[in-house]
Enzyme design. Structure first.
Site, PDB file in Angstrom:
ATOM      1  N   LYS A  14       0.852  -1.199   0.000  1.00 37.83           N
ATOM      2  CA  LYS A  14       0.000   0.000   0.000  1.00 37.83           C
ATOM      3  C   LYS A  14       0.882   1.241   0.000  1.00 37.83           C
ATOM      4  O   LYS A  14       1.509   1.587   1.002  1.00 37.83           O
ATOM      5  CB  LYS A  14      -0.943   0.041   1.204  1.00 37.83           C
ATOM      6  N   ALA A  71       3.220   7.714  15.178  1.00 41.87           N
ATOM      7  CA  ALA A  71       1.821   7.543  15.608  1.00 41.87           C
ATOM      8  C   ALA A  71       1.153   6.427  14.803  1.00 41.87           C
ATOM      9  O   ALA A  71       0.505   5.539  15.370  1.00 41.87           O
ATOM     10  CB  ALA A  71       1.067   8.862  15.439  1.00 41.87           C
ATOM     11  N   GLU A 115       9.660  15.789  15.324  1.00 41.70           N
ATOM     12  CA  GLU A 115      10.119  15.669  13.938  1.00 41.70           C
ATOM     13  C   GLU A 115       9.326  16.633  13.053  1.00 41.70           C
ATOM     14  O   GLU A 115       8.098  16.612  13.046  1.00 41.70           O
ATOM     15  CB  GLU A 115       9.892  14.233  13.458  1.00 41.70           C
TER      16      GLU A 115
HETATM   17  P1  NAD Z   1       2.231   8.344   7.773  1.00 38.60           P
HETATM   18  O1  NAD Z   1       2.433   7.538   9.001  1.00 38.60           O
HETATM   19  O2  NAD Z   1       1.201   9.403   7.778  1.00 38.60           O
HETATM   20  O3  NAD Z   1       1.843   7.385   6.546  1.00 38.60           O
HETATM   21  C1  NAD Z   1       2.640   6.293   6.154  1.00 38.60           C
HETATM   22  C2  NAD Z   1       1.759   5.272   5.461  1.00 38.60           C
HETATM   23  O4  NAD Z   1       0.797   4.771   6.392  1.00 38.60           O
HETATM   24  C3  NAD Z   1       0.963   5.823   4.290  1.00 38.60           C
HETATM   25  O5  NAD Z   1       0.895   4.839   3.291  1.00 38.60           O
HETATM   26  C4  NAD Z   1      -0.405   6.063   4.922  1.00 38.60           C
HETATM   27  O6  NAD Z   1      -1.459   6.052   3.973  1.00 38.60           O
HETATM   28  C5  NAD Z   1      -0.506   4.898   5.862  1.00 38.60           C
HETATM   29  N1  NAD Z   1      -1.431   5.106   6.977  1.00 38.60           N
HETATM   30  C6  NAD Z   1      -1.870   6.279   7.502  1.00 38.60           C
HETATM   31  N2  NAD Z   1      -2.683   6.037   8.574  1.00 38.60           N
HETATM   32  C7  NAD Z   1      -2.736   4.696   8.717  1.00 38.60           C
HETATM   33  C8  NAD Z   1      -3.388   3.831   9.643  1.00 38.60           C
HETATM   34  N3  NAD Z   1      -4.140   4.308  10.639  1.00 38.60           N
HETATM   35  N4  NAD Z   1      -3.205   2.497   9.522  1.00 38.60           N
HETATM   36  C9  NAD Z   1      -2.420   1.994   8.550  1.00 38.60           C
HETATM   37  N5  NAD Z   1      -1.790   2.762   7.625  1.00 38.60           N
HETATM   38  C10 NAD Z   1      -1.939   4.103   7.713  1.00 38.60           C
HETATM   39  O7  NAD Z   1       3.652   8.916   7.380  1.00 38.60           O
HETATM   40  P2  NAD Z   1       4.006   9.843   6.125  1.00 38.60           P
HETATM   41  O8  NAD Z   1       3.534  11.219   6.427  1.00 38.60           O
HETATM   42  O9  NAD Z   1       3.562   9.199   4.872  1.00 38.60           O
HETATM   43  O10 NAD Z   1       5.601   9.771   6.138  1.00 38.60           O
HETATM   44  C11 NAD Z   1       6.357  10.557   6.976  1.00 38.60           C
HETATM   45  C12 NAD Z   1       6.820   9.787   8.196  1.00 38.60           C
HETATM   46  O11 NAD Z   1       7.507   8.611   7.799  1.00 38.60           O
HETATM   47  C13 NAD Z   1       7.808  10.558   9.024  1.00 38.60           C
HETATM   48  O12 NAD Z   1       7.480  10.449  10.391  1.00 38.60           O
HETATM   49  C14 NAD Z   1       9.137   9.859   8.760  1.00 38.60           C
HETATM   50  O13 NAD Z   1      10.077   9.969   9.758  1.00 38.60           O
HETATM   51  C15 NAD Z   1       8.706   8.461   8.551  1.00 38.60           C
HETATM   52  N6  NAD Z   1       9.725   7.719   7.785  1.00 38.60           N
HETATM   53  C16 NAD Z   1      10.488   6.795   8.435  1.00 38.60           C
HETATM   54  C17 NAD Z   1      11.483   6.109   7.752  1.00 38.60           C
HETATM   55  C18 NAD Z   1      12.337   5.080   8.447  1.00 38.60           C
HETATM   56  O14 NAD Z   1      12.933   4.262   7.769  1.00 38.60           O
HETATM   57  N7  NAD Z   1      12.408   5.067   9.755  1.00 38.60           N
HETATM   58  C19 NAD Z   1      11.695   6.367   6.403  1.00 38.60           C
HETATM   59  C20 NAD Z   1      10.912   7.318   5.767  1.00 38.60           C
HETATM   60  C21 NAD Z   1       9.909   7.978   6.474  1.00 38.60           C
END
Ligand code: NAD
Length: 500
Positions: A199, A254, A404
């Site tokens: 996804k 989160a 962050e």
């Molecule tokens: P996000 O958590 O909002 O979304 C990530 C993914 O989860 C998306 O595909 C989203 O549609 C999905 N999602 C959202 N709510 C969900 C739920 N309740 N249940 C299941 N899936 C859900 O994050 P983002 O804004 O897309 O990305 C930014 C974040 O990602 C930042 O916090 C960043 O630090 C983190 N990140 C971490 C790494 C790592 O390797 N540690 C790498 C890149 C990004």
């Protein structure tokens, strides 16, 4: 040419206009969401819709999981000779390279990132990473172990372990490196014989969908890699689905916690790669020029939308002014513009939501009394561009220091005593990465073990390698992507005890 014309020309160049409305990719076919609902895909440089993709719900997810389950149980993929799986993945890596132009243009269109970054990371590193993981397909191994079972007297046993594919993998990924992070999950899962429901983020579904088509072209059977587009509803449905054997997530802390809770309910295995608020510590023997360049690269690369970004800079007082002066100069000299302009050094943020979030942090920091050394405002009249920003005069309790931002925003603090720098660096709920800058080997070796971070860099920042595990301490996640460790995480360990 204005920016809108640049985007339209790029769309036309990759022949994308004809296929603006995308479907999910399930069982080898493109299908719309059962509800018929879609979400727009926006080019953030010009705030223009370039495509739409399904806004999937639990029914679409169920179809995709059923397809992955059938492929896991019935297709040749899982039972295939490892050497044949290796070959198929190798073909996929070649197809990624051959379609590098198209894939990198798609990444820039949907996320705004610089073409150079899309080519180097989302295409180049991805292809190399798929090749690296292809190699592991033929190297999965268990152990033979000596046992001491005493019953019945005189009996003998042959005991060994073997690794088997965990099953159907649900991969949920963010928008900052859409293709690369998708492959961090997909490639090891496929290498060991798992099947996948991927996804992508609703902002960036296009390269994930193209990847599924290329996988089919590489000879990976239908149903082995499915893509379900959508947002939180689709992600939550995938994380709750009892037919998923392993969840692999990259995104915010989160969301990661919600996914972890859902996973535990079904005893689904999980890996979580989450956020970071990563310290960079510069000792006073470091070269100020090198440190300033490193800090700029560490925070402004990919517009700061990097989980590993060096967003907290601690510089020993003797060279603090020099480093900060040079860093501000570098930030002010950055050319901000379209990712398609080869001269651009900073592109737009991915979306209006992210732009508002980053500007919210910037305005909040000003209100809390932080001083803007440079930047601090939107850049350009249209598009989601934010100036490279450095805050000084901050204190450890401020939100800008603790949370962050995921944008081109750095906080800088001087320190006198190395012990104090280590304490401040570790004073965070996160623990993804850190870096130490010094030529003093003894000092570096004393500091590295004390930093609570999954990756520690020395005299560099933000460098990843396919062979080097990547993941977080504390609230930055559980488990690791990349390397042999990631391969093992897509397997179950079976112990066999044979009476001989
Ligand atoms: P996000 O958590 O909002 O979304 C990530 C993914 O989860 C998306 O595909 C989203 O549609 C999905 N999602 C959202 N709510 C969900 C739920 N309740 N249940 C299941 N899936 C859900 O994050 P983002 O804004 O897309 O990305 C930014 C974040 O990602 C930042 O916090 C960043 O630090 C983190 N990140 C971490 C790494 C790592 O390797 N540690 C790498 C890149 C990004």
């Amino acid at each position: 040419m204005n920016l809108k014309d640049v985007s339209t020309a790029q769309l036309a160049r990759i022949g994308f206009m004809a296929k603006r409305s995308r479907g999910n990719f399930i069982d080898g076919r493109e299908v719309p969401a059962l509800s018929g609902k879609t979400l727009p895909v926006i080019d953030p440089a010009v705030e223009m819709q370039i495509a739409d993709a399904p806004d999937s719900d639990a029914r679409d997810v169920a179809q995709a999981v059923a397809s992955a389950r059938r492929a896991f149980e019935d297709s040749d993929w899982t039972r295939m000779r490892p050497a044949d799986r290796e070959r198929a993945l190798y073909r996929l890596s070649v197809l990624i390279e051959e379609h590098g132009d198209e894939l990198s243009a798609m990444e820039t269109l949907q996320s705004g990132k610089l073409q150079g970054v899309a080519r180097m990371i989302d295409v180049g590193f991805s292809a190399e990473f798929v090749r690296y993981m292809a190699g592991w397909a033929t190297k999965i191994e268990g152990q033979t172990l000596d046992s001491s079972i005493p019953f019945p007297p005189g009996s003998k046993y042959f005991t060994y372990t073997k690794r088997e594919p965990v099953g159907v993998v649900g991969a949920i990924v963010p928008w900052n490196f859409p293709l690369a992070i998708a492959l961090w999950k997909v490639a090891p899962a496929l290498a060991v014989g798992c099947t996948v429901v991927l996804k992508p983020s609703p902002e960036t579904p296009l390269t994930a969908l193209r990847l599924a088509e290329l996988a089919l072209q590489a000879g990976i059977p239908a149903g082995v890699l499915n893509v379900v587009c959508g947002g939180a509803e689709a992600g939550a449905a995938l994380s709750r689905h009892p037919g998923v054997d392993k969840l692999s997530f990259t995104g915010s802390t989160a969301t990661g916690k919600a996914i972890g809770c859902a996973a535990v309910d079904n005893m689904t295995r999980f890996t979580l790669e989450l956020g970071g608020k990563n310290p960079m510590i510069v000792l006073d023997d470091a070269d100020p020029e090198t440190a300033a360049m490193g800090a700029a690269m560490g925070i402004f690369f990919n517009q700061g939308q990097v989980c590993a970004a060096s967003s907290r800079l601690y510089v020993q007082r003797k060279i603090y002014d020099k480093v900060l002066q040079r860093l501000a100069q570098l930030a002010e000299g950055m050319k901000i513009g379209s990712g398609f302009d080869a001269a651009s050094q900073l592109g737009p943020l991915v979306s209006k939501r992210q732009f508002d979030r980053v500007m919210g942090f910037v305005d909040g920091a000003k209100a809390e009394g932080a001083t803007v050394l440079t930047g601090g405002s939107r850049a350009l009249d249209a598009g989601y561009f934010v100036q490279p920003t450095v805050f000084v005069d901050v204190n450890p309790g401020m939100r800008i220091v603790r949370e962050e931002v995921f944008g081109p925003v750095l906080v800088a603090m001087p320190f006198d005593d190395v012990e104090d720098a280590i304490r401040q660096a570790n004073d965070s709920p996160m623990g993804l990465t850190a870096s130490v800058w010094s030529q003093n080997l003894s000092a570096v070796h004393r500091i590295v073990p004390r930093l609570k971070a999954g990756t520690v860099w020395v005299n560099t920042h933000n460098l990843l390698d396919a062979n080097l595990p990547f993941g977080g301490f504390k609230q930055s996640g559980m488990g690791r992507d990349l390397g042999r460790t990631a391969v093992d995480s897509y397997t179950e360990l079976k112990s066999v005890c044979m009476s001989i």
